[in-house]
Design an enzyme around this catalytic site. Structure first.
Site, mmCIF file in Angstrom:
data_model
loop_
_atom_site.group_PDB
_atom_site.id
_atom_site.type_symbol
_atom_site.label_atom_id
_atom_site.label_comp_id
_atom_site.label_asym_id
_atom_site.label_seq_id
_atom_site.Cartn_x
_atom_site.Cartn_y
_atom_site.Cartn_z
ATOM 1 N N HIS A 124 -1.007 30.458 16.289
ATOM 2 C CA HIS A 124 -0.276 31.484 17.046
ATOM 3 C C HIS A 124 -0.855 31.549 18.451
ATOM 4 O O HIS A 124 -2.070 31.569 18.637
ATOM 5 C CB HIS A 124 -0.429 32.849 16.361
ATOM 6 C CG HIS A 124 0.110 33.994 17.159
ATOM 7 N ND1 HIS A 124 -0.699 34.898 17.822
ATOM 8 C CD2 HIS A 124 1.384 34.380 17.407
ATOM 9 C CE1 HIS A 124 0.048 35.790 18.433
ATOM 10 N NE2 HIS A 124 1.321 35.507 18.203
ATOM 11 N N HIS A 171 0.691 34.125 27.897
ATOM 12 C CA HIS A 171 1.153 35.245 27.087
ATOM 13 C C HIS A 171 1.814 36.243 28.018
ATOM 14 O O HIS A 171 1.140 36.890 28.830
ATOM 15 C CB HIS A 171 -0.040 35.874 26.353
ATOM 16 C CG HIS A 171 0.359 36.791 25.256
ATOM 17 N ND1 HIS A 171 -0.474 37.751 24.739
ATOM 18 C CD2 HIS A 171 1.523 36.908 24.553
ATOM 19 C CE1 HIS A 171 0.147 38.411 23.781
ATOM 20 N NE2 HIS A 171 1.354 37.912 23.649
#
Length: 580
Positions: A124, A171
């Protein structure tokens, strides 16, 4: 000899003892050496077959073991005595991580089923070096994960607002520093198959414009070239097997919005058409023809074509596993569509909610479709969650923050030590079976015990080689104890612990534990060593997690790992495994 200073003028000295064979090892040696001082190759072969459960072992295997032990321990043994083992040699063999490991290191499962039939080692936010808020993005964690055997890499794609109009990976909506997409792609290509030949799936979180999607398609095709897997049709019935996809890259993401809008428009038109010809065409069109029909639609001058830019079409053609959540509630999301495989993504919280009310629907969905589970958004420190909730319901992609640490990451490491560490673990039959009344496995059901698993912890060694003398205690050698348990379905999950051994770098516990297992196919053995502390917290002394279904019976040397899952050079336990 270890010396510990108690005060200015007083010291304590402790001798570090050589590890001695525990009683069970001495008993086995005496039995198979037939009371003699040395064990022959033939006698060792009997031990391997009868005690270690190595029914396929041959005399030549025993000969090789003897030669390796003698070569390491007695460099001039060939001039002093014949190829036989003393009690100390025999103990050395059993306590050797290289010669007597607890599980095998070769791929042994059937790798010819569709990819959706496997648990897949999944990362992830694979590009993050630390926390989810302000750590650096880099290719280094991607490379590290691939070398460990991770087979699913996630990249978040965002526009680069500089004059070059490139694509960044980071991110979104955080302070994480970006890395260029092309650097990530090149690193994936270079290191993808350094530890496993089986396919690497790249999941893309796409936040791009149409033009940038076209640019990404170009970068992907140029980087991976003929190693890129192209789907033969718009929607695959099932993916090929890991064997068929060796050394290939697979792209999984949501189809572009423009493509989806055009598809919806096309479906509405087809529904409005009436007549025999249109009905026959719909019936006769196979999945393999659908991509050609779509291409034809793109080439013709109609209303859909006018509103559809050229970029998304090349981009969407790269997508082998379509992601996305259908409109509607959970029931609709878990609906199994015939002749179409897709990927559904759920957060850990959404999964918990789904399995509490629709557990068997989740299992049924994952028998042919992909389920990806990811950490909740509040795990800013890159911690993880219990992966067994996903695995016991058939989720193939339980996505983890590989840069973190902790017991849940240890479970992830343990699961994917199986099947030679290749990153693909065949789902057990119980998750794939469908009964005569369409019933599937129910993880909540009260099941009968299938196997009783016995674990004996004999002793440990190697800490004095890998740690400083005062690492655990300033004034004396460590007081070690071991926790042993099972992580699996709720009925099987249990932890037990040994007594503590005071002031000893080479502790001998010699304790046995019994674990009844209802679903041994999904059980993981957990082992954690602690050094006792008066505060009750204790210092960490090593851990491992191993798939129960892969454990070799008999007496085995079990290597321990640090908090991040990195193997110690010397620290290990001597244990015995038995299934009843």
């Amino acid at each position: 000899m270890g010396t510990y200073r108690m005060c200015v003028c007083f010291t304590r000295k402790f001798k570090i003892k050589e590890s001695e064979p525990p009683p069970d090892v001495k008993e086995a040696f005496n039995k198979y050496a037939e009371g003699g001082n040395y064990m022959t190759e033939e006698q060792l072969h009997r031990f391997l077959v009868e005690v270690q459960g190595e029914t396929g072992a041959s005399i030549s295997d025993a000969v090789r073991v003897v030669e390796q032990v003698l070569q390491k321990r007695h460099h001039i043994s060939k001039y002093t005595r014949k190829h036989t083992l003393s009690l100390d040699d025999f103990h050395h063999y059993l306590f050797s991580m290289e010669l007597n490991p607890p599980i095998g290191d070769e791929v042994h499962q059937d790798m010819t089923a569709p990819v959706s039939n496997y648990f897949i080692y999944t990362g992830h936010n694979s590009y993050l070096t630390g926390n989810q808020l302000n750590s650096d993005c880099s290719v280094l964690p991607i490379i590290k994960a691939l070398k460990r055997g991770v087979r699913v890499v996630e990249l978040d794609l965002w526009p680069n607002n500089d004059a070059n109009g490139g694509v960044h990976v980071y991110h979104g909506w955080t302070l994480t520093t970006p890395v260029e997409l092309i650097e990530c792609l090149k690193s994936i290509r270079e290191h993808a198959f350094s530890s496993s030949p089986y396919p690497v799936i790249i999941t893309l979180e796409d936040h791009l414009t149409v033009d940038l999607q076209a640019k990404v398609a170009q970068l992907i095709t140029q980087t991976f070239e003929d190693m890129l897997f192209y789907p033969e049709s718009e929607c695959l019935k099932e993916l090929p097997s890991p064997d068929e996809l060796k050394y290939r890259f697979i792209i999984s993401t949501k189809p572009p919005k423009e493509f989806l809008q055009a598809k919806i428009s096309k479906e509405k038109k087809e529904k409005s058409l009436k007549g025999k010809d249109s009905d026959e065409q719909d019936d006769d069109t196979s999945d393999s023809d659908s991509s050609q029909h779509n291409q034809d639609d793109e080439d013709h001058d109609d209303s859909d074509h006018d509103s559809r830019p050229p970029g998304p079409c090349s981009y969407k053609c790269l997508i082998a596993i379509h992601a996305g959540k259908p409109k509607g509630g959970l029931k609709e999301a878990l609906k199994v569509e015939l002749n179409k495989v897709r990927r559904l993504s759920l957060s850990e919280q959404a999964l918990e909610k789904a399995v509490s009310s629709n557990g068997m629907d989740v299992v049924r969905f994952t028998q042919s479709n992909f389920l990806r589970v990811y950490p909740k958004g509040t795990r800013f420190n890159s911690s993880n969650y219990n992966p067994l909730i996903g695995w016991t319901h058939g989720a193939q992609m339980v996505a983890f923050n590989m840069q973190g640490c902790g017991k849940y990451l240890w479970l992830m490491h343990g699961m994917f030590r199986s099947n030679g560490g290749c990153g693909y673990v065949r789902k057990p039959d119980l998750l794939m079976k469908v009964g005569p009344n369409n019933e599937v496995f129910d993880p909540k059901a009260n099941l009968q015990v299938k196997k009783t698993f016995k674990v004996k912890v004999y002793m440990g060694d190697g800490w004095h080689l890998d740690f400083k003398q005062t690492h655990f205690d300033q004034f004396s050698p460590p007081d070690f104890y071991t926790k042993v348990g099972i992580a699996g379905v709720p009925a099987d999950t249990l932890m037990k612990e040994t007594k503590k051994i005071e002031d000893d770098w080479t502790p001998v516990w010699d304790e046995e534990f019994t674990f009844p297992l209802t679903v041994p196919e999904l059980a993981l053995l957990r082992v954690v060593v602690h050094e006792y502390d008066m505060s009750g917290k204790g210092d960490f002394g090593g851990q491992t997690c191993l798939p129960v279904w892969e454990l070799r019976p008999g007496i085995r040397a079990v290597p321990l790992f640090n908090r991040r899952g990195e193997k110690y050079n010397s620290v290990r336990l001597l244990m015995r495994f038995e299934f009843v």
